[in-house]
Design a protein around this motif. Sequence first.
Motif, mmCIF file in Angstrom:
data_model
loop_
_atom_site.group_PDB
_atom_site.id
_atom_site.type_symbol
_atom_site.label_atom_id
_atom_site.label_comp_id
_atom_site.label_asym_id
_atom_site.label_seq_id
_atom_site.Cartn_x
_atom_site.Cartn_y
_atom_site.Cartn_z
ATOM 1 N N LEU A 7 1.341 -1.869 7.606
ATOM 2 C CA LEU A 7 2.139 -1.220 6.569
ATOM 3 C C LEU A 7 1.638 0.198 6.355
ATOM 4 O O LEU A 7 0.419 0.450 6.419
ATOM 5 C CB LEU A 7 2.008 -1.973 5.239
ATOM 6 N N GLU A 10 1.817 3.551 1.269
ATOM 7 C CA GLU A 10 2.656 3.354 0.083
ATOM 8 C C GLU A 10 3.084 1.893 -0.039
ATOM 9 O O GLU A 10 3.010 1.294 -1.118
ATOM 10 C CB GLU A 10 3.893 4.250 0.182
ATOM 11 N N TYR A 11 3.518 1.296 1.071
ATOM 12 C CA TYR A 11 3.982 -0.087 1.048
ATOM 13 C C TYR A 11 2.820 -1.069 0.962
ATOM 14 O O TYR A 11 2.935 -2.128 0.353
ATOM 15 C CB TYR A 11 4.858 -0.365 2.266
ATOM 16 N N SER A 14 1.786 -1.129 -2.681
ATOM 17 C CA SER A 14 2.801 -1.848 -3.436
ATOM 18 C C SER A 14 2.664 -3.365 -3.232
ATOM 19 O O SER A 14 2.817 -4.146 -4.166
ATOM 20 C CB SER A 14 4.185 -1.364 -2.995
ATOM 21 N N THR A 15 2.350 -3.767 -2.014
ATOM 22 C CA THR A 15 2.140 -5.179 -1.711
ATOM 23 C C THR A 15 0.890 -5.689 -2.413
ATOM 24 O O THR A 15 0.905 -6.744 -3.049
ATOM 25 C CB THR A 15 2.039 -5.387 -0.188
ATOM 26 N N LYS A 20 5.587 -5.531 -4.715
ATOM 27 C CA LYS A 20 6.439 -5.800 -3.563
ATOM 28 C C LYS A 20 6.261 -7.267 -3.177
ATOM 29 O O LYS A 20 5.205 -7.671 -2.704
ATOM 30 C CB LYS A 20 6.071 -4.890 -2.392
ATOM 31 N N GLU A 23 8.948 -8.496 2.023
ATOM 32 C CA GLU A 23 8.728 -7.580 3.140
ATOM 33 C C GLU A 23 9.966 -7.632 4.027
ATOM 34 O O GLU A 23 10.511 -8.711 4.286
ATOM 35 C CB GLU A 23 7.484 -8.015 3.928
ATOM 36 N N MET A 77 11.483 -5.698 -3.841
ATOM 37 C CA MET A 77 10.952 -4.895 -2.742
ATOM 38 C C MET A 77 10.264 -3.641 -3.285
ATOM 39 O O MET A 77 9.958 -2.726 -2.548
ATOM 40 C CB MET A 77 12.082 -4.531 -1.768
ATOM 41 N N ASP A 78 10.033 -3.620 -4.600
ATOM 42 C CA ASP A 78 9.456 -2.481 -5.324
ATOM 43 C C ASP A 78 10.282 -1.219 -5.112
ATOM 44 O O ASP A 78 9.748 -0.137 -4.906
ATOM 45 C CB ASP A 78 7.993 -2.243 -4.943
ATOM 46 N N CYS A 79 11.599 -1.380 -5.174
ATOM 47 C CA CYS A 79 12.528 -0.258 -5.000
ATOM 48 C C CYS A 79 13.538 -0.205 -6.137
ATOM 49 O O CYS A 79 14.665 0.251 -5.956
ATOM 50 C CB CYS A 79 13.247 -0.381 -3.656
ATOM 51 N N THR A 91 15.088 2.670 5.512
ATOM 52 C CA THR A 91 14.821 1.672 6.546
ATOM 53 C C THR A 91 15.052 2.259 7.938
ATOM 54 O O THR A 91 14.284 1.991 8.870
ATOM 55 C CB THR A 91 15.709 0.438 6.331
#
Length: 123
Positions: A7, A10-11, A14-15, A20, A23, A77-79, A91
């Motif tokens: 990842l 940033e992702y 977040s995970t 998040k 995935e 998805m933390d969006c 994406t």
Amino acid sequence: MKHVMTLFPEYFNSTCSGRKQVEVRLNDEKRRVMNVGDTIQFECLPDRKRTVKAIVEELYKYETFEGLYQSIPFKDMDCEGWTMKEMIDGTYEIYTPEQERKWGVLGIRIRLKAEFEGADHIV
């Protein structure tokens, strides 16, 4: 079965924070062998030294990213607050439309193992 995925920072962060919970990946050969209950070790790029482990709780298979994004709340998805266009454009910075057509897409709902085993490194 254990899987390893990388990842971007940033992702990864977040995970690790638990924000998040889903995935998003191509449903390629590596992901097609994934099952509920499997373990994923996420490694933070570029050096992959920071890791966190998660359990696969649910798998969502779709033909397109848009189909997946219409079914799963962006918050998972933390969006939260993103538009569908922002989701798809973001994406396509990682995957191409050709890859999407070839493989389809996969949403992977995860639960961090940190809560009962501890993560190797959490930010």
